[in-house]
Design a protein around this motif. Structure first.
Motif, PDB file in Angstrom:
ATOM      1  N   MET A 198      28.139  40.116  39.261  1.00  0.00           N
ATOM      2  CA  MET A 198      27.992  38.975  39.585  1.00  0.00           C
ATOM      3  C   MET A 198      27.136  38.193  40.257  1.00  0.00           C
ATOM      4  O   MET A 198      26.459  37.128  40.989  1.00  0.00           O
ATOM      5  CB  MET A 198      29.029  38.260  38.655  1.00  0.00           C
ATOM      6  CG  MET A 198      29.443  38.452  37.581  1.00  0.00           C
ATOM      7  SD  MET A 198      27.863  37.332  36.028  1.00  0.00           S
ATOM      8  CE  MET A 198      28.886  36.005  36.079  1.00  0.00           C
ATOM      9  N   ARG A 199      28.807  38.742  41.780  1.00  0.00           N
ATOM     10  CA  ARG A 199      28.737  37.746  42.839  1.00  0.00           C
ATOM     11  C   ARG A 199      28.046  38.252  43.651  1.00  0.00           C
ATOM     12  O   ARG A 199      27.137  37.165  44.750  1.00  0.00           O
ATOM     13  CB  ARG A 199      30.259  38.989  43.292  1.00  0.00           C
ATOM     14  CG  ARG A 199      31.234  38.267  42.620  1.00  0.00           C
ATOM     15  CD  ARG A 199      32.112  38.727  43.810  1.00  0.00           C
ATOM     16  NE  ARG A 199      33.642  38.097  43.800  1.00  0.00           N
ATOM     17  CZ  ARG A 199      34.969  38.944  43.461  1.00  0.00           C
ATOM     18  NH1 ARG A 199      35.095  39.832  44.079  1.00  0.00           N
ATOM     19  NH2 ARG A 199      36.004  38.344  43.589  1.00  0.00           N
ATOM     20  N   GLU A 200      26.967  39.604  43.463  1.00  0.00           N
ATOM     21  CA  GLU A 200      25.890  40.293  44.015  1.00  0.00           C
ATOM     22  C   GLU A 200      24.437  39.231  43.873  1.00  0.00           C
ATOM     23  O   GLU A 200      23.457  39.709  44.211  1.00  0.00           O
ATOM     24  CB  GLU A 200      26.117  41.770  45.034  1.00  0.00           C
ATOM     25  CG  GLU A 200      27.534  41.313  45.880  1.00  0.00           C
ATOM     26  CD  GLU A 200      27.493  43.107  45.572  1.00  0.00           C
ATOM     27  OE1 GLU A 200      26.788  43.672  45.463  1.00  0.00           O
ATOM     28  OE2 GLU A 200      28.595  43.218  47.013  1.00  0.00           O
ATOM     29  N   GLU A 201      24.488  39.514  42.389  1.00  0.00           N
ATOM     30  CA  GLU A 201      23.628  39.541  41.948  1.00  0.00           C
ATOM     31  C   GLU A 201      23.013  38.114  41.143  1.00  0.00           C
ATOM     32  O   GLU A 201      22.355  37.638  41.094  1.00  0.00           O
ATOM     33  CB  GLU A 201      23.112  41.150  41.373  1.00  0.00           C
ATOM     34  CG  GLU A 201      21.434  40.104  40.318  1.00  0.00           C
ATOM     35  CD  GLU A 201      21.523  42.378  39.311  1.00  0.00           C
ATOM     36  OE1 GLU A 201      20.570  42.230  38.215  1.00  0.00           O
ATOM     37  OE2 GLU A 201      21.817  42.973  39.301  1.00  0.00           O
ATOM     38  N   ARG A 244      42.385  39.156  31.780  1.00  0.00           N
ATOM     39  CA  ARG A 244      41.758  38.301  30.755  1.00  0.00           C
ATOM     40  C   ARG A 244      40.051  39.743  30.335  1.00  0.00           C
ATOM     41  O   ARG A 244      40.129  39.933  32.260  1.00  0.00           O
ATOM     42  CB  ARG A 244      40.479  37.483  30.834  1.00  0.00           C
ATOM     43  CG  ARG A 244      41.526  36.633  31.031  1.00  0.00           C
ATOM     44  CD  ARG A 244      41.159  35.434  30.758  1.00  0.00           C
ATOM     45  NE  ARG A 244      39.646  34.526  30.736  1.00  0.00           N
ATOM     46  CZ  ARG A 244      39.528  33.734  29.588  1.00  0.00           C
ATOM     47  NH1 ARG A 244      40.490  33.367  29.175  1.00  0.00           N
ATOM     48  NH2 ARG A 244      38.149  33.573  29.089  1.00  0.00           N
ATOM     49  N   ASP A 245      40.141  40.561  29.395  1.00  0.00           N
ATOM     50  CA  ASP A 245      38.795  40.737  29.310  1.00  0.00           C
ATOM     51  C   ASP A 245      37.092  40.805  29.593  1.00  0.00           C
ATOM     52  O   ASP A 245      36.850  40.927  28.643  1.00  0.00           O
ATOM     53  CB  ASP A 245      39.201  41.547  28.314  1.00  0.00           C
ATOM     54  CG  ASP A 245      38.914  40.508  26.850  1.00  0.00           C
ATOM     55  OD1 ASP A 245      38.720  39.462  27.002  1.00  0.00           O
ATOM     56  OD2 ASP A 245      38.580  41.210  25.596  1.00  0.00           O
ATOM     57  N   SER A 246      37.459  39.664  30.738  1.00  0.00           N
ATOM     58  CA  SER A 246      35.580  38.557  30.902  1.00  0.00           C
ATOM     59  C   SER A 246      35.982  38.640  32.298  1.00  0.00           C
ATOM     60  O   SER A 246      37.140  38.658  33.044  1.00  0.00           O
ATOM     61  CB  SER A 246      35.735  37.493  30.074  1.00  0.00           C
ATOM     62  OG  SER A 246      36.909  36.801  31.171  1.00  0.00           O
ATOM     63  N   VAL A 247      34.305  38.758  32.744  1.00  0.00           N
ATOM     64  CA  VAL A 247      34.563  38.231  34.357  1.00  0.00           C
ATOM     65  C   VAL A 247      34.412  36.582  33.964  1.00  0.00           C
ATOM     66  O   VAL A 247      33.304  36.476  33.451  1.00  0.00           O
ATOM     67  CB  VAL A 247      33.280  38.665  34.934  1.00  0.00           C
ATOM     68  CG1 VAL A 247      33.467  38.288  36.056  1.00  0.00           C
ATOM     69  CG2 VAL A 247      33.794  39.914  34.937  1.00  0.00           C
TER      70      VAL A 247
END
Length: 821
Positions: A634-637, A561-564
């Motif tokens: 998203m994962r690191e901050e 998809r075009d999203s996280v």
């Protein structure tokens, strides 16, 4: 019958037939439903039932088990999956593909009518086509996601608009053709509704000697009664006893008389109409919002329905919502993927046609001959569109891929037929004879060639399982395309060649490089020894190349998809309010700089949703090429620094609901809850050790970690004060999330009447609450019950009527099945 001669003798009739087919094809191409994937039929029926403030154990015994019992033995059921959650239960019935779902639906309704009486404050079961459970539908059933929020400067709370959203917005969207229903938030179903809340002061009630069952009895039995009809001469009167209190009158309700003075409900309680407790929250682009998930109807024209939904939302946004100080914004929109995919495949299809014609001209070196062969392409493709319409198919990525594959196959037969017609003309035959003999002599060989292709693909069309449904459009377009091209080559092409092809000199010498290449290949295979060497070399290269280039195995390709997308798992028992304040709002604050452009990459939009036990976050970017960068952020901050919260950020899969994740589930079943939990915990560890780097998780969590306050009655003390276990149970319910007293109809809606106490914290405070008893004594609740801290299941899963814990194994993008097993 000589079909070639028949066409040559009736060119006018053939022209009319071609025009009819072309017109039907054009009409079909313009009116066929357009969607991303083929219609995947997975026959399921969902049954959901809610019971406010009930624990999973009570929901299982009083709601779930009775529903499963009456549905047991339904014809065609392959699996009955049920779940008991706080406040609601669901049952999802999965059927075999050949089940008559209309008849089955009637059977389900009939069986549910035989249900034993449910608890008084439990809602009747609700039936949906497509499955029950939280959310009620998989990702591929979601048509679009909208968020409603306040405009800047709008006064009041968004909760003040819940009635408008429930009673006006949702029904208007559900009325659109192609929309099955609209779910509120992440949990599905409708939004919070108003209820009549009688909030009592336990200390005031103890002071006046008013018992909780006494209030329950007086308020709950105040009902309207019809006395029938009375004739009075020329008139007939309806006799109605208006015993039900209006909410504004409840405060004046007399509970008891003391020394000639009434004790009214308003003396010991506050009566108000307010929204029921809400168990989820949503933020979009930094603002509090209400999420609405629009679910599509099976067989709907997805693109047309999407466009109508967006039109209606835009109309409301610029009209009635703006007048109320509201706006709406879309989030997930499948039309983006549909239009992109259709445009890409349409472009590839056109490019394939152009390239095929160009290569054809390169070899023929005759514009006239090239055009004669090329006319078979649009006729065949438009005929395919008509066949798709007749068979009830749609335009999707699979059917368009089939059309693209069919282009090359379509012109193969035309080239063979036209080449033979040209050869006959060069021998001196007249146009009709050359066309007839040229086509007739090769048609048998072409039929055999087409038959092998059709026989290969046709069986896929009749496969009823999911795999067959996914690839049926591909098989159908190729098989029918080859068949139609054969018919066109046997009828249209000979007539066109006899009427429009001029006599031309021999083509020899005009493509000398072709002759040279042919001679070289023939020289390489001039004798048996050379032929054997060439065959062995070709087979060896093919096998070796296949071995070296063999791709990783997967059920379906990973289409991102075009999203996280991120998913949050909270410790069991975490309150939604804590979830919202300490996680949801913090995530929003961290994402706002990216939405405002203060940090890069700039977010196009984002949302944060929370619900009991978890939440989800989705971010879409202005520049989609930087999605991997945003996933790292998203994962690191964004999702770090939350104790005991598990966060998983990734890019979602468009094939999510079709098994693209390749998840394998191992179901453990037992009536021994403790033994089942222990076996599931051991199994999880074994699987994680066996498959390092592979996602292994259970559903539900085998750990009994949901905090509970077990209230254990002391029968001797209860009887000493003149109560029963049932009455003490109602006292505990009132001191908890509220005791259901009945319903109030306000002329529009039915409102629950709930008797509840103010909020308290901890078992010590609960035990210290004073309660008046029938004996006249006022005692703390702790004298009648023991309150013990304990733990229990957060939810309960059942498959085919047995308690189940499923161990799920899901390989990631870097762990394909070939390396896992």
């Amino acid at each position: 019958m000589d079909i070639v001669k028949l066409g040559l003798r009736n060119p006018a009739a053939l022209l009319v037939a071609v025009l009819v087919v072309v017109a039907a094809g054009i009409y079909s191409a313009l009116t066929l439903p357009v969607q991303l994937f083929p219609e995947i039929e997975q026959p399921t029926i969902g049954v959901t039932a809610s019971w406010r403030a009930a624990s999973p154990q009570e929901v299982e015994s009083e709601i779930l088990e009775p529903i499963e019992d009456v549905l047991q033995g339904l014809p065609g059921v392959t699996e009955m999956r049920g779940g008991a959650n706080p406040g609601f239960a669901f049952v999802t019935l999965t059927f075999s593909i050949d089940t008559d779902m209309q008849r089955t639906l009637l059977d389900v309704i009939s069986r549910l009518n035989r249900l034993p009486t449910l608890p008084a404050d439990a809602d009747p079961p609700r039936i949906t086509i497509g499955g029950g459970g939280p959310g009620g539908a998989n990702a591929n059933d979601t048509l679009i996601f909208y968020f409603i929020q306040k405009l800047p400067g709008t006064s009041g709370s968004l909760r003040d608009q819940y009635d408008y959203i429930n009673n006006d917005v949702i029904p208007r969207i559900e009325a659109i053709e192609g929309v099955a229903r609209v779910d509120w938030g992440a949990g599905g179903g409708g939004g919070p509704e108003h209820e009549v809340q009688v909030v009592f002061d336990p200390y005031r009630m103890a002071q006046f000697g008013i018992t909780i069952p006494q209030v329950s009895q007086v308020v709950g039995r105040a009902q309207d009664v019809t006395g029938g009809f009375v004739d009075d001469g020329r008139r007939t009167y309806t006799v109605r006893y208006k015993g039900r209190f209006q909410p504004e009158q409840l405060s004046a309700l007399i509970l008891e008389w003391r020394e000639g003075r009434p004790i009214r409900l308003g003396d010991v309680a506050e009566v108000k109409v307010d929204l029921e407790r809400q168990f989820d929250y949503s933020f979009q682009n930094g603002n509090e919002a209400v999420g609405l998930r629009v679910i599509r109807e099976q067989g709907a024209n997805v693109l047309a329905t999407l466009n109508e939904v967006k039109r209606v939302f835009a109309e409301m946004r610029d009209g009635e919502m703006k007048a109320r100080g509201l706006t709406n914004n879309q989030s997930f929109d499948p039309s983006v993927y549909i239009n992109n995919a259709i445009s890409l495949l349409t472009g590839n299809l056109v490019s394939g046609i152009v390239l095929a014609v160009a290569v054809l001209w390169l070899f023929l070196r005759r514009t006239q001959l090239t055009l004669l062969v090329a006319i078979t392409i649009p006729i065949s493709l438009l005929s395919l569109f008509a066949v798709l319409a007749i068979t009830g198919r749609s335009i999707n990525v699979i059917s368009l891929a089939g059309l693209a594959f069919a282009v090359g196959m379509v012109i193969d037969s035309a080239i063979v037929v036209l080449e033979n017609i040209v050869r006959m003309r060069e021998r001196g035959h007249d146009p009709d004879t050359a066309s007839h003999e040229g086509a007739r002599r090769v048609i048998s060989a072409l039929f055999a060639s087409a038959a092998t292709t059709v026989v290969t693909f046709v069986p896929i069309v009749f496969m009823k399982e999911v795999e067959g449904q996914i690839f049926a459009d591909l098989a159908l377009t190729i098989a029918v395309g080859v068949t139609i091209s054969l018919i066109v080559c046997a009828t249209v092409l000979p007539v066109a060649a006899s009427r429009w092809m001029k006599l031309t000199p021999s083509m020899s010498g005009e493509a000398r490089w072709v002759d040279w290449l042919s001679l070289r290949i023939m020289h390489l295979t001039a004798n048996n020894r050379r032929r054997i060497v060439v065959i062995v070399a070709l087979v060896g290269v093919s096998l070796g190349g296949s071995w070296l280039l063999f791709p990783s195995m997967s059920y379906l390709p990973p289409v991102k998809r075009d999203s996280v997308d991120a998913f949050l798992n909270f410790p069991v028992g975490t309150s939604v309010d804590l979830n919202r304040e300490e996680v949801g709002k913090v995530v929003v604050e961290r994402l706002m700089p990216y939405y405002l452009g203060e940090k890069q990459p700039k977010a196009k939009n984002f949302y944060v949703i929370g619900f009991p036990g978890g939440g989800s976050v989705a971010v879409r970017l202005e520049d989609e090429s930087r999605l991997d960068e945003m996933m790292k952020i998203m994962r690191e901050e964004i999702l770090v620094g939350f104790p005991d919260v598990q966060a998983f950020a990734n890019r979602g899969n468009l094939f999510g609901g079709l098994g693209a994740e390749g998840t394998v589930s191992l179901h453990l079943q037992s009536s021994d809850a403790d033994g089942l939990a222990d076996a599931a915990s051991r199994g999880l560890q074994v699987l994680r050790d066996a498959f390092p780097g592979v996602a292994v998780f259970s559903d539900p969590n085998p750990e009994m970690a949901q905090p509970e306050l077990a209230v254990i009655p002391d029968d001797q003390r209860i009887q000493e004060v003149g109560w029963t276990r049932t009455q003490v149970g109602s006292v505990v319910r009132a001191l908890g999330d509220g005791l259901f007293l009945g319903e109030q109809f306000d002329g529009k809606d039915r409102l629950d009447i709930i008797l509840r106490a103010p909020e308290w914290t901890g078992p010590e405070e609960l035990e210290a609450v004073p309660v008046a008893t029938p004996s006249g004594a006022v005692v703390p609740l702790g004298d009648l019950v023991d309150v013990v801290r304990s733990v229990g299941p957060a939810n309960i899963s059942r498959i085919d009527g047995k308690r189940t814990i499923s161990l799920n194994i899901q390989p990631g993008r870097t762990s394909p099945w070939r390396t896992c097993w």
